[in-house]
Design an enzyme around this catalytic site. Structure first.
Site, PDB file in Angstrom:
ATOM      1  N   SER A 290      15.366  10.794-114.987  1.00 57.44           N
ATOM      2  CA  SER A 290      16.751  10.756-114.498  1.00 57.44           C
ATOM      3  C   SER A 290      17.271   9.339-114.645  1.00 57.44           C
ATOM      4  O   SER A 290      16.492   8.412-114.873  1.00 57.44           O
ATOM      5  CB  SER A 290      16.805  11.148-113.020  1.00 57.44           C
ATOM      6  OG  SER A 290      16.416  10.055-112.209  1.00 57.44           O
ATOM      7  N   ASP A 291      18.565   9.135-114.546  1.00 55.83           N
ATOM      8  CA  ASP A 291      19.041   7.765-114.416  1.00 55.83           C
ATOM      9  C   ASP A 291      18.874   7.376-112.945  1.00 55.83           C
ATOM     10  O   ASP A 291      18.586   8.213-112.087  1.00 55.83           O
ATOM     11  CB  ASP A 291      20.488   7.605-114.901  1.00 55.83           C
ATOM     12  CG  ASP A 291      20.767   6.150-115.301  1.00 55.83           C
ATOM     13  OD1 ASP A 291      19.963   5.264-114.943  1.00 55.83           O
ATOM     14  OD2 ASP A 291      21.781   5.890-115.971  1.00 55.83           O
ATOM     15  N   TRP A 292      19.053   6.118-112.677  1.00 51.94           N
ATOM     16  CA  TRP A 292      18.781   5.550-111.357  1.00 51.94           C
ATOM     17  C   TRP A 292      19.498   6.353-110.246  1.00 51.94           C
ATOM     18  O   TRP A 292      20.720   6.306-110.140  1.00 51.94           O
ATOM     19  CB  TRP A 292      19.245   4.092-111.345  1.00 51.94           C
ATOM     20  CG  TRP A 292      18.943   3.329-110.110  1.00 51.94           C
ATOM     21  CD1 TRP A 292      19.552   3.470-108.891  1.00 51.94           C
ATOM     22  CD2 TRP A 292      17.976   2.289-109.949  1.00 51.94           C
ATOM     23  NE1 TRP A 292      19.024   2.597-107.997  1.00 51.94           N
ATOM     24  CE2 TRP A 292      18.046   1.847-108.629  1.00 51.94           C
ATOM     25  CE3 TRP A 292      17.050   1.686-110.814  1.00 51.94           C
ATOM     26  CZ2 TRP A 292      17.250   0.826-108.119  1.00 51.94           C
ATOM     27  CZ3 TRP A 292      16.266   0.667-110.310  1.00 51.94           C
ATOM     28  CH2 TRP A 292      16.362   0.248-108.984  1.00 51.94           C
ATOM     29  N   ALA A 293      18.704   7.097-109.497  1.00 52.68           N
ATOM     30  CA  ALA A 293      19.221   7.887-108.369  1.00 52.68           C
ATOM     31  C   ALA A 293      20.242   8.947-108.779  1.00 52.68           C
ATOM     32  O   ALA A 293      20.986   9.456-107.936  1.00 52.68           O
ATOM     33  CB  ALA A 293      19.806   6.996-107.283  1.00 52.68           C
ATOM     34  N   SER A 294      20.268   9.292-110.058  1.00 54.16           N
ATOM     35  CA  SER A 294      21.293  10.260-110.480  1.00 54.16           C
ATOM     36  C   SER A 294      21.033  11.656-109.907  1.00 54.16           C
ATOM     37  O   SER A 294      21.955  12.463-109.808  1.00 54.16           O
ATOM     38  CB  SER A 294      21.394  10.314-112.008  1.00 54.16           C
ATOM     39  OG  SER A 294      20.214  10.837-112.575  1.00 54.16           O
TER      40      SER A 294
END
Ligand code: BGC
Length: 749
Positions: A290-294
């Site tokens: 995932s992207d950062w905390a996405s």
């Protein structure tokens, strides 16, 4: 028969070979080892494998007191963290890897970092490298980055970003390859090959990441993290090609999803993209991070009710590893235990992550990336700096050069103006991994080293404040106190070289802009200096195309220098003095004004392309339709002439040839570009589309014939259903040194 021969061979070799060889022959494959390990893992351990967390504490300092860090340490010791990011250096990485190896199953951690355009040795920002159109050199740049990153314990980079974007307001255009899906695809493949090499288990290769899957570069109004709404045709023909090429041609081992919604759905929760397309149709067998905390941000998007729902939706959609949002760690176990989440989906994610760890060779030697001697030897070496210099020279684009204002002539008295000319930090650009701040060679330093006769005047200050939050602490943008000195020096010089643009941290993630002129009072400075001495060459350092309309109308020479990395000053000096003849071509259109954005060469024709004598055609009443400089454009100190364009059909292939001659007095490189137009199709096709290019070198007076081949895969497109079709019909073909090339011919296919 073949089968029989095979089994006889095995039988014979089993008889004559020593026992160890027989055992070696039957050693389990990576896939078997993955399955074996998976079968031993507890649910908790599986959840750990799909969880990734950032940075740790300084292992040389005191133990962490912070609760989160302490929790991470405990998790690592119990084998419940699959990956860490932002932990760099042998000394930092080793103890963490030891924790993991001493846990019950001893599964090594995979360490990731944003190694985007260099690790310790900074290369030009990716958009600049794209301007070189030099695929070998771009691959080499990624290779050097991988060598350095691997020497510091990294096994994974979150690069290349392959998001196509047509909006220079978006700060992350600096990180991509520009506006075109074909150029973007070629560059994606080159970068992945550079990072991953031929053998992922070698100690100097690292896993690459195609990001951000998908659509992130089409953020509405160029505002980072914003909504993306595009139709099927644009999605498949423009946004997806570099991802597809990266998976199918270069075997990228990881893909990162994104922060954005695409047509209403957060891409982290998009099962069509991740499961159907990527892992299904394209056969991708690496893993998605995932992207950062996405995953957690799907709550803010109004797509997940809470963090439990976010974890469920992300995992079901095929987002295999959760970067930093803790939703997998906190909820996947319960979701499986309660029967809400099918454990087969979690198993599939773990399997993919373990597979990549096996490919890296981490199970056979988890310390191979942790050799302090390699770390000491391989960072910022003279050879790496040399590669960065070469890349930087080729990334520079000469935009205008009336009356041979450049190169600087021998004996000319020069005044060098602009705070960026003395800046040792901005040329490093954004995403600078482990580069030391203020470590680039400035133009002032390089002019001195080259023995040029020059004086320096700062002119206008460009101090943008806090590095992490440059927009929040804007200081000193209105100081004109340096103007008089700069203007006076300009008056007394033969030639002015003025370096203006953006600070290195004014582009990049979270750095969208609504105006694209020079920040602060730099434009005023330019006008004052030009008035004092029109014999002026403007050098533009920026992380994106700026609006340079005034400069184009007045200043005789303009050089686009982006942020060129470690050797910035030397590369620029070589171009300004003619020691290197510039060869870069724009990977993004330069607009005349912000109101034209998004502006790109491969637009559709519309039903009213004009120009008409009335107002009822597709245009502005206050601005031209033309860009300031088109995609593919860039000058040289020599000139090239194109002639004899031919398109000949040979079987299923159309052979296009053109003669190119160096008509100037210097040797030079030229990017010969081929564009097509599909005249009528089941969906409207762009007025031009890049389909091939070749970078050639020609001595003065010399000529050569360049030949391209166009096949069905070049002439087809994705239709309104997202299916790839090749439709017979008429095509126009254009060849030249820019997307506005005028030499054309046509063929029927
Ligand atoms: C960026 C990613 C990056 C990640 C890790 C995010 O904010 O969007 O591209 O890889 O941070 O640093």
């Amino acid at each position: 028969m073949a089968v029989l021969r095979f089994s006889i061979a095995i039988f014979i070799s089993a008889l004559v070979l020593p026992v160890t060889s027989v055992m070696a022959q039957t050693a389990p494959s990576d896939e078997e080892r993955v399955e074996d390990l998976l079968s031993q893992m507890t649910l908790k351990e599986k959840v750990g494998q799909v969880s990734q967390f950032t940075g740790f504490w300084d292992v040389t300092g005191p133990a962490p007191t912070d609760e989160t860090q302490a929790r991470k340490a405990e998790l690592l010791k119990s084998g419940i963290i699959g990956s860490m990011l932002n932990v760099v250096g042998v000394e930092e990485v080793r103890p963490i890897q030891e924790y993991a190896l001493n846990s019950r199953l001893g599964i090594p951690v995979i360490f990731g970092l944003d190694v985007v355009h260099g690790h310790k040795t900074m290369f030009p920002i990716p958009l600049a490298e794209a301007a070189s159109w030099d695929l070998d050199m771009i691959e080499q740049s990624a290779r050097v980055s991988a060598i350095e990153a691997a020497a510091q314990g990294q096994t994974w980079t979150f690069a290349p970003m392959v998001d196509i974007s047509r909006d220079p307001r978006w700060g992350r255009v600096m990180e991509g390859a520009g506006e075109d899906p074909y150029l973007g695809s070629r560059i994606a493949v080159a970068r992945i090959r550079g990072f991953q090499g031929d053998d992922l288990s070698a100690p100097d290769t690292i896993v690459a990441t195609l990001k951000h899957f998908a659509g992130y570069g089409f953020a509405e109004s160029g505002k980072d993290y914003n909504t993306v709404d595009v139709g099927t045709v644009t999605l498949h023909n423009v946004i997806l090609p570099p991802f597809k090429a990266g998976v199918e041609e270069a075997d990228a081992r990881t893909v990162m999803n994104g922060f954005n919604t695409l047509n209403g759905l957060p891409v982290t929760g998009d099962g069509y993209l991740q499961r159907e397309l990527l892992k299904g149709e394209w056969g991708f067998d690496g893993f998605v991070v995932s992207d950062w905390a996405s995953a957690r941000e799907m709550i803010d998007h109004g797509y997940a009710k809470n963090s439990v729902d976010a974890a469920l939706k992300a995992m079901e959609a095929g987002s295999d590893m959760d970067m930093e949002s803790y939703v997998y760690l906190d909820h996947l176990e319960d979701l499986v235990d309660s029967g809400t989440l099918d454990v087969a989906l979690l198993d599939d994610a773990v399997r993919r992550i373990l597979r990549v760890k096996f490919e890296l060779g981490l199970f056979d030697d988890p310390y191979k990336y942790l050799d302090a001697d390699r770390e000491a030897e391989l960072l910022l070496t003279p050879a790496h700096r040399e590669a960065s210099l070469k890349m930087a020279e080729r990334s520079i684009v000469l935009l205008k050069n009336d009356d041979d204002t450049l190169p600087i002539r021998k004996g000319e008295k020069i005044v060098l103006i602009g705070t960026l000319a003395a800046d040792k930090d901005s040329p490093l650009g954004n995403w600078r991994a482990m580069a030391d701040d203020h470590s680039a060679v400035s133009v002032v330093e390089a002019f001195e080293a080259a023995g040029l006769d020059f004086v320096y005047a700062e002119g206008a200050v460009l101090e943008i404040g806090d590095a992490a939050f440059p927009n929040e602490v804007v200081v000193n943008l209105t100081d004109r106190s340096g103007f008089p000195e700069a203007v006076e020096a300009a008056r007394n010089a033969d030639k002015v070289i003025i370096v203006l643009g953006e600070d290195g941290l004014q582009s990049g993630e979270g750095r969208s802009r609504s105006e694209l002129g020079f920040p602060g009072v730099q434009q005023e400075l330019l006008e004052a200096v030009y008035e004092a001495n029109p014999e002026t060459a403007l050098v533009v350092m920026s992380g994106r195309p700026l609006v340079l309309t005034w400069a184009e109308a007045h200043v005789p020479a303009i050089v686009q220098a982006w942020h060129l990395g470690q050797e910035s000053g030397h590369a620029l000096t070589n171009v300004l003095t003619g020691a290197y003849n510039p060869s870069g071509k724009l990977p993004m259109t330069f607009p005349r004004s912000v109101g034209q954005i998004p502006i790109y060469y491969s637009h559709l024709n519309t039903g009213r392309p004009g120009p008409l004598t009335d107002v009822f055609w597709s245009h502005y009443i206050d601005e031209s339709n033309a860009p300031l400089w088109p995609f593919g454009y860039g000058l040289s100190y020599t000139t090239f002439e194109y002639s004899n364009l031919r398109a000949l059909k040979r079987g299923d292939v159309v052979e296009v040839s053109v003669r190119v001659k160096n008509t100037g007095s210097r040797a030079g490189e030229e990017v010969v570009q081929l564009y097509i137009r599909d005249i009528a199709a089941s969906v409207s096709r762009p007025v031009r589309e890049l389909k091939d290019f070749s970078k050639i070198e020609l001595a003065p007076g010399k000529r050569m014939t360049v030949t391209f081949e166009l096949g069905a895969e070049d002439l087809g497109f994705y239709n309104a259903n997202g299916s790839y079709v090749v439709e017979p019909g008429d095509f126009e073909v254009f060849v030249g040194g820019s997307s506005d090339a005028t030499l054309s011919t046509s063929f029927e296919y």
